[in-house]
Scaffold this active site. Structure first.
Site, PDB file in Angstrom:
ATOM      1  N   CYS A 132      40.892  31.631  26.007  1.00 48.22           N
ATOM      2  CA  CYS A 132      41.054  33.085  26.131  1.00 48.22           C
ATOM      3  C   CYS A 132      41.472  33.718  24.800  1.00 48.22           C
ATOM      4  O   CYS A 132      41.500  34.947  24.678  1.00 48.22           O
ATOM      5  CB  CYS A 132      42.088  33.410  27.196  1.00 48.22           C
ATOM      6  SG  CYS A 132      41.704  32.680  28.790  1.00 48.22           S
ATOM      7  N   CYS A 159      46.987  39.049  39.285  1.00 49.29           N
ATOM      8  CA  CYS A 159      45.952  38.319  38.548  1.00 49.29           C
ATOM      9  C   CYS A 159      45.026  39.263  37.802  1.00 49.29           C
ATOM     10  O   CYS A 159      44.685  40.341  38.300  1.00 49.29           O
ATOM     11  CB  CYS A 159      45.081  37.517  39.511  1.00 49.29           C
ATOM     12  SG  CYS A 159      45.991  36.436  40.619  1.00 49.29           S
ATOM     13  N   LYS A 205      45.053  42.661  33.022  1.00 48.39           N
ATOM     14  CA  LYS A 205      45.243  42.878  34.460  1.00 48.39           C
ATOM     15  C   LYS A 205      44.283  43.921  35.035  1.00 48.39           C
ATOM     16  O   LYS A 205      43.693  43.707  36.072  1.00 48.39           O
ATOM     17  CB  LYS A 205      46.711  43.288  34.709  1.00 48.39           C
ATOM     18  CG  LYS A 205      47.049  43.860  36.052  1.00 48.39           C
ATOM     19  CD  LYS A 205      47.008  42.823  37.164  1.00 48.39           C
ATOM     20  CE  LYS A 205      45.671  42.672  37.829  1.00 48.39           C
ATOM     21  NZ  LYS A 205      45.343  43.544  38.933  1.00 48.39           N
ATOM     22  N   HIS A 246      39.300  40.970  31.866  1.00 49.98           N
ATOM     23  CA  HIS A 246      39.498  39.851  30.944  1.00 49.98           C
ATOM     24  C   HIS A 246      38.225  39.013  30.829  1.00 49.98           C
ATOM     25  O   HIS A 246      38.153  37.914  31.392  1.00 49.98           O
ATOM     26  CB  HIS A 246      40.691  39.017  31.427  1.00 49.98           C
ATOM     27  CG  HIS A 246      41.020  37.839  30.570  1.00 49.98           C
ATOM     28  ND1 HIS A 246      40.804  37.806  29.198  1.00 49.98           N
ATOM     29  CD2 HIS A 246      41.574  36.623  30.890  1.00 49.98           C
ATOM     30  CE1 HIS A 246      41.197  36.635  28.725  1.00 49.98           C
ATOM     31  NE2 HIS A 246      41.652  35.903  29.724  1.00 49.98           N
TER      32      HIS A 246
HETATM   33  N1  COA Z   1      42.989  42.382  40.757  1.00 48.65           N
HETATM   34  C1  COA Z   1      42.721  43.396  41.606  1.00 48.65           C
HETATM   35  N2  COA Z   1      41.670  43.406  42.466  1.00 48.65           N
HETATM   36  C2  COA Z   1      40.860  42.342  42.448  1.00 48.65           C
HETATM   37  C3  COA Z   1      41.063  41.247  41.577  1.00 48.65           C
HETATM   38  C4  COA Z   1      42.172  41.298  40.708  1.00 48.65           C
HETATM   39  N3  COA Z   1      42.425  40.292  39.860  1.00 48.65           N
HETATM   40  N4  COA Z   1      40.098  40.334  41.769  1.00 48.65           N
HETATM   41  C5  COA Z   1      39.287  40.835  42.734  1.00 48.65           C
HETATM   42  N5  COA Z   1      39.753  42.033  43.133  1.00 48.65           N
HETATM   43  C6  COA Z   1      39.200  42.908  44.179  1.00 48.65           C
HETATM   44  C7  COA Z   1      37.708  43.108  44.020  1.00 48.65           C
HETATM   45  O1  COA Z   1      37.443  44.238  43.236  1.00 48.65           O
HETATM   46  C8  COA Z   1      37.270  43.288  45.447  1.00 48.65           C
HETATM   47  O2  COA Z   1      37.613  44.608  45.855  1.00 48.65           O
HETATM   48  P1  COA Z   1      36.674  45.429  46.883  1.00 48.65           P
HETATM   49  O3  COA Z   1      36.682  44.608  48.139  1.00 48.65           O
HETATM   50  O4  COA Z   1      37.359  46.745  47.001  1.00 48.65           O
HETATM   51  O5  COA Z   1      35.326  45.468  46.242  1.00 48.65           O
HETATM   52  C9  COA Z   1      38.180  42.337  46.221  1.00 48.65           C
HETATM   53  O6  COA Z   1      39.353  42.184  45.402  1.00 48.65           O
HETATM   54  C10 COA Z   1      37.559  40.970  46.479  1.00 48.65           C
HETATM   55  O7  COA Z   1      36.943  40.525  45.251  1.00 48.65           O
HETATM   56  P2  COA Z   1      36.524  39.011  45.024  1.00 48.65           P
HETATM   57  O8  COA Z   1      35.796  38.959  43.722  1.00 48.65           O
HETATM   58  O9  COA Z   1      35.839  38.499  46.254  1.00 48.65           O
HETATM   59  O10 COA Z   1      37.922  38.287  44.880  1.00 48.65           O
HETATM   60  P3  COA Z   1      38.191  36.743  44.789  1.00 48.65           P
HETATM   61  O11 COA Z   1      39.091  36.390  45.921  1.00 48.65           O
HETATM   62  O12 COA Z   1      36.931  35.962  44.606  1.00 48.65           O
HETATM   63  O13 COA Z   1      38.984  36.628  43.396  1.00 48.65           O
HETATM   64  C11 COA Z   1      40.940  36.195  42.190  1.00 48.65           C
HETATM   65  C12 COA Z   1      40.294  37.058  43.271  1.00 48.65           C
HETATM   66  C13 COA Z   1      42.354  36.678  41.951  1.00 48.65           C
HETATM   67  C14 COA Z   1      40.992  34.730  42.651  1.00 48.65           C
HETATM   68  C15 COA Z   1      40.102  36.312  40.867  1.00 48.65           C
HETATM   69  O14 COA Z   1      40.138  37.640  40.429  1.00 48.65           O
HETATM   70  C16 COA Z   1      40.600  35.386  39.789  1.00 48.65           C
HETATM   71  O15 COA Z   1      40.304  34.177  39.789  1.00 48.65           O
HETATM   72  N6  COA Z   1      41.345  35.899  38.791  1.00 48.65           N
HETATM   73  C17 COA Z   1      41.903  35.102  37.718  1.00 48.65           C
HETATM   74  C18 COA Z   1      40.901  34.906  36.606  1.00 48.65           C
HETATM   75  C19 COA Z   1      41.405  33.932  35.586  1.00 48.65           C
HETATM   76  O16 COA Z   1      42.049  32.949  35.913  1.00 48.65           O
HETATM   77  N7  COA Z   1      41.109  34.164  34.312  1.00 48.65           N
HETATM   78  C20 COA Z   1      41.574  33.373  33.230  1.00 48.65           C
HETATM   79  C21 COA Z   1      43.005  33.714  33.016  1.00 48.65           C
HETATM   80  S1  COA Z   1      43.747  32.924  31.637  1.00 48.65           S
END
Ligand code: COA
Length: 388
Positions: free
Chosen positions: A87, A210, A332, A336
């Site tokens: 990252c 997240c 956030k 990212h």
């Molecule tokens: N913050 C806020 N809303 C989020 C979100 C987040 N991080 N991630 C997804 N959403 C929302 C989507 O916009 C969607 O909203 P909607 O229903 O109104 O359209 C809903 O949540 C479902 O989205 P989806 O993509 O199916 O979520 P998910 O369960 O597959 O993923 C996380 C959610 C948190 C697991 C994913 O965002 C994630 O893995 N984040 C971390 C990424 C990471 O690790 N990056 C490297 C970091 S060093």
């Protein structure tokens, strides 16, 4: 020691989010944006070298993405180096660009960051999100990236009694700031209650703790400080930078609540700049998870260990507070796209310090600090920018 300094003379940024565009057009748009932003124009043939930060998420152009940058920037023939430090890929690409200018090797350098993440199925994404952490003891044992930061959050709560409200406050603030950033992934106001009641991802971290999975690209153009005024009356000078690394796996660290790489990088940056923390007007920190913003404030030296929670809850870090943190929405809420984040932070510093950040402008900002982290703290860069 006095040395030639690098200055940012232009910067470009695509939208971050779930985007229809492919990696080539994202790269092209951010480079063209950077060139267009140069006040008195820059002939792309003046670019002497380029650096591209990208992880190659999910297998996209795993090798030799540099050639694609040369093609899309329409700068055939120049050397392009791809930098992969998870990252922190474009934070380290920026560092390489700064060194190329400071050494006198080049007069004008292009630094880009890019990631295309949303075009792969979720099972593949889950696998790829872990590749920047330890494989043998973390990823293959089932620990997700959210899980890694969940462990750090649990340890912080245990050691310092950190209230969950402070984590929620980071999310609320950064979502609020992103409302003012047209390039942000999310334009959605959330409340502290919503953040605290959101679905659990990795205890104690919930959905709004997240960062999302995003696509996007950002680019900056650097020039030798003595040349910069040929291109603009308002160059943004890199007054100091630092970088460091740490163990890949959490288990090999002395502490789960302090990132040694961030601390070392910050010390080096302030020492190179010959300035102290009081001169910094705002911070762009690596808040991949809300706990990471608290750790950053503490490791960068803006709060004592355990003290960042109170700083967040008191409103100091909000836009309009004494020390705004992540005015662009941070990882956030701005999003990212892994390899693009370091360059995106430099873009924000460029905009803010030129008083061009619109509704999210930090009033009177003169000096900015950006902080980019790779993995769970295995690598970090800190860069200080100023228009002083
Ligand atoms: N913050 C806020 N809303 C989020 C979100 C987040 N991080 N991630 C997804 N959403 C929302 C989507 O916009 C969607 O909203 P909607 O229903 O109104 O359209 C809903 O949540 C479902 O989205 P989806 O993509 O199916 O979520 P998910 O369960 O597959 O993923 C996380 C959610 C948190 C697991 C994913 O965002 C994630 O893995 N984040 C971390 C990424 C990471 O690790 N990056 C490297 C970091 S060093």
């Amino acid at each position: 020691m006095t040395h030639r300094r690098a200055a940012v003379i232009g910067a470009g940024h695509t939208r971050f989010g779930v985007l229809p565009e492919g990696p080539r057009s994202l790269l092209r748009a951010s480079v063209d944006g950077a060139l267009t932003s140069v006040d008195r124009g820059l002939d792309r043939r003046e670019i002497g070298e380029a650096f591209l930060g990208t992880l190659g998420f999910s297998g996209w152009q795993l090798g030799n993405a540099s050639a694609i940058l040369a093609e899309e920037a329409r700068t055939p023939g120049i050397p392009v180096t791809r930098v992969e430090n998870a990252c922190a890929s474009s934070g380290f690409a920026l560092r390489a660009g700064i060194r190329a200018i400071e050494s006198g090797a080049r007069d004008v350098v292009l630094v880009c960051g890019l990631e295309k993440m949303t075009d792969s199925p979720s099972s593949r994404r889950r696998y790829w999100l872990g590749v920047s952490g330890d494989t043998e003891w973390e990823r293959m044992a089932g620990l997700t990236f959210a899980g890694v930061y969940g462990l750090m959050a649990s340890a912080h709560i245990r050691e310092h009694g950190t209230p969950l409200e402070a984590l929620a406050e980071v999310a609320v603030k950064n979502h609020e700031n992103a409302l003012k950033n047209p390039n942000a992934h999310f334009h959605k106001r959330i409340t502290r209650e919503e953040a605290l009641a959101a679905p659990l991802v990795a205890d104690p971290l919930r959905l709004f703790d997240c960062c999302p999975v995003s696509d996007g690209a950002a680019s900056v153009l650097l020039a030798g400080e003595e040349l910069a005024r040929r291109f603009t009356d308002t160059p943004v000078t890199v007054i100091g930078d630092g970088a460091a690394s740490d163990t890949l796996a959490l288990q090999n660290r002395a502490s789960l609540t302090r990132l040694a790489a961030t601390r070392r990088a910050a010390e080096e940056a302030f020492q190179r700049a010959g300035t102290d923390r009081n001169t910094v007007d705002f911070l762009e920190v690596h808040d991949c998870f809300t706990i990471a913003e608290l750790l950053a404030l503490e490791d960068l030296g803006f709060a004592d260990p355990g003290g960042a929670a109170q700083l967040e809850l008191s409103g100091v870090t909000r836009l309009g507070g004494d020390l705004p943190v992540n005015p662009d929405g941070g990882l956030k809420a701005k999003g990212h796209p892994i390899g693009a984040t370091g360059a995106s932070q430099a873009y924000e510093a460029f905009l803010q310090l030129r008083n061009a950040a619109g509704d999210r402008q930090v009033k009177g900002a003169v000096t900015a600090l950006t902080h980019n982290v790779g993995g769970s703290g295995a690598s970090a860069t800190v860069t200080l920018f100023s228009v002083r």
